[in-house]
Design a protein around this motif. Structure first.
Motif, PDB file in Angstrom:
ATOM      1  N   SER A   1      -8.929   9.281  -1.373  1.00 33.19           N
ATOM      2  CA  SER A   1      -7.555   9.922  -1.167  1.00 33.19           C
ATOM      3  C   SER A   1      -7.462  11.208  -2.360  1.00 33.19           C
ATOM      4  O   SER A   1      -8.229  11.122  -3.032  1.00 33.19           O
TER       5      SER A   1
ATOM      6  N   ARG B   1     -10.313   3.225   0.401  1.00 31.47           N
ATOM      7  CA  ARG B   1      -9.221   4.110   0.468  1.00 31.47           C
ATOM      8  C   ARG B   1      -8.897   4.965  -0.344  1.00 31.47           C
ATOM      9  O   ARG B   1      -8.801   6.072  -0.341  1.00 31.47           O
ATOM     10  N   ILE B   2      -8.886   4.499  -1.558  1.00 30.19           N
ATOM     11  CA  ILE B   2      -8.129   5.401  -2.616  1.00 30.19           C
ATOM     12  C   ILE B   2      -9.260   6.032  -3.220  1.00 30.19           C
ATOM     13  O   ILE B   2      -8.781   7.243  -3.799  1.00 30.19           O
TER      14      ILE B   2
ATOM     15  N   GLN C   1       0.107   7.568  -7.148  1.00 29.79           N
ATOM     16  CA  GLN C   1      -0.297   6.688  -5.890  1.00 29.79           C
ATOM     17  C   GLN C   1      -1.204   5.453  -6.142  1.00 29.79           C
ATOM     18  O   GLN C   1      -0.966   4.550  -5.658  1.00 29.79           O
TER      19      GLN C   1
END
Length: 264
Positions: free
Chosen positions: A243, A239-240, A208
């Motif tokens: 995640s 965001r990551i 990812q």
């Protein structure tokens, strides 16, 4: 494995896809059929769902000798609109390869002429043999490297692109590395071993995070700062971090263990 006439596409259990140009009897020269199959193969990679990165290679002595002679002869008999359709198909291939979500690595041996430099330039990284031969050969036959030119310029810079597109001179794997077209070059007999080393290294990384890094770098472009770019980068890291893979990576680092993607 998906069946093609001009290609071979292999999906390994570890998430590595290998796309082979597979016309060794024609030195992997392009024709309309190969271009169409390459577009379909990239679609198959995109739709597979478990591909971590793609390796692009050529069967036989050469990566690709450029455009197929018989195809060029056929194209010479076509009108403007038919040739425009052909050029749009090639542009679709280059665009799709350049924008593929997963990382891409080209592996080059032997000849890489004409449109083959477009494929190499569209990949995120490329390695090759020291004795490989490269050429933007189009002007020798009265043509120009039109569709591939934006990608070549991004790969080697405007000044070098002007030189090699106008002279059509050949250059070696070592020169390709100096120009930035290749990340590294190796003796031909060590190229397969180098592929294994690059593969092992890429498999250490979060799938990812690699995919998102490609999106990030496309957005960053040449790195010119702007308020919008600042907002984009702030949102990207936030965001990551939240995640699942970001959380797993951070936990694994703090707990001094391997993250889950290294155990696949």
């Amino acid at each position: 494995m998906t069946d093609f006439t001009t290609l071979q596409l292999d999906f390994a259990d570890n998430g590595v896809a290998t796309l082979w140009l597979n016309r060794p009897e024609k030195n992997n020269a392009f024709n309309a059929g190969m271009i169409r199959e390459l577009i379909l193969a990239l679609d198959a990679v995109k739709e597979h769902g478990k591909v971590r990165f793609l390796i692009l290679r050529g069967r036989g002595r050469h990566f690709s000798a450029g455009a197929d002679l018989a195809w060029m002869q056929e194209s010479a008999q076509l009108d403007y609109n038919a040739n425009l359709d052909d050029s749009r198909e090639l542009a679709e291939l280059m665009y799709n390869l350049y924008h593929l979500k997963v990382p891409t690595l080209a592996v080059v041996q032997g000849a890489a002429f004409g449109g083959a430099l477009g494929l190499i330039s569209c990949c995120d990284m490329a390695i090759g043999a020291v004795d490989a031969q490269f050429s933007l050969s189009e002007v020798r036959i009265g043509l120009l490297p039109a569709v591939i030119s934006p990608f070549v310029v991004q790969a080697i810079g405007e000044r070098a692109a002007r030189r090699y597109a106008l002279t059509a001179e050949r250059f070696s794997g070592e020169r390709a590395r100096e120009l930035g077209l290749l990340a590294e070059c190796y003796p031909a007999e060590e190229l397969d071993q180098a592929v294994e080393s690059w593969t092992a290294n890429l498999l250490l990384n979060s799938p990812q995070a690699m995919s998102n890094t490609k999106d990030l770098l496309r957005e960053v472009g040449s790195g010119v700062l702007s308020p919008n770019l600042r907002r984009y980068t702030e949102n990207a890291i936030a965001r990551i971090r939240v995640s699942p893979e970001g959380q797993e990576g951070l936990r694994a680092f703090l707990e001094k263990r391997k993250p889950s993607w290294q155990e696949q």
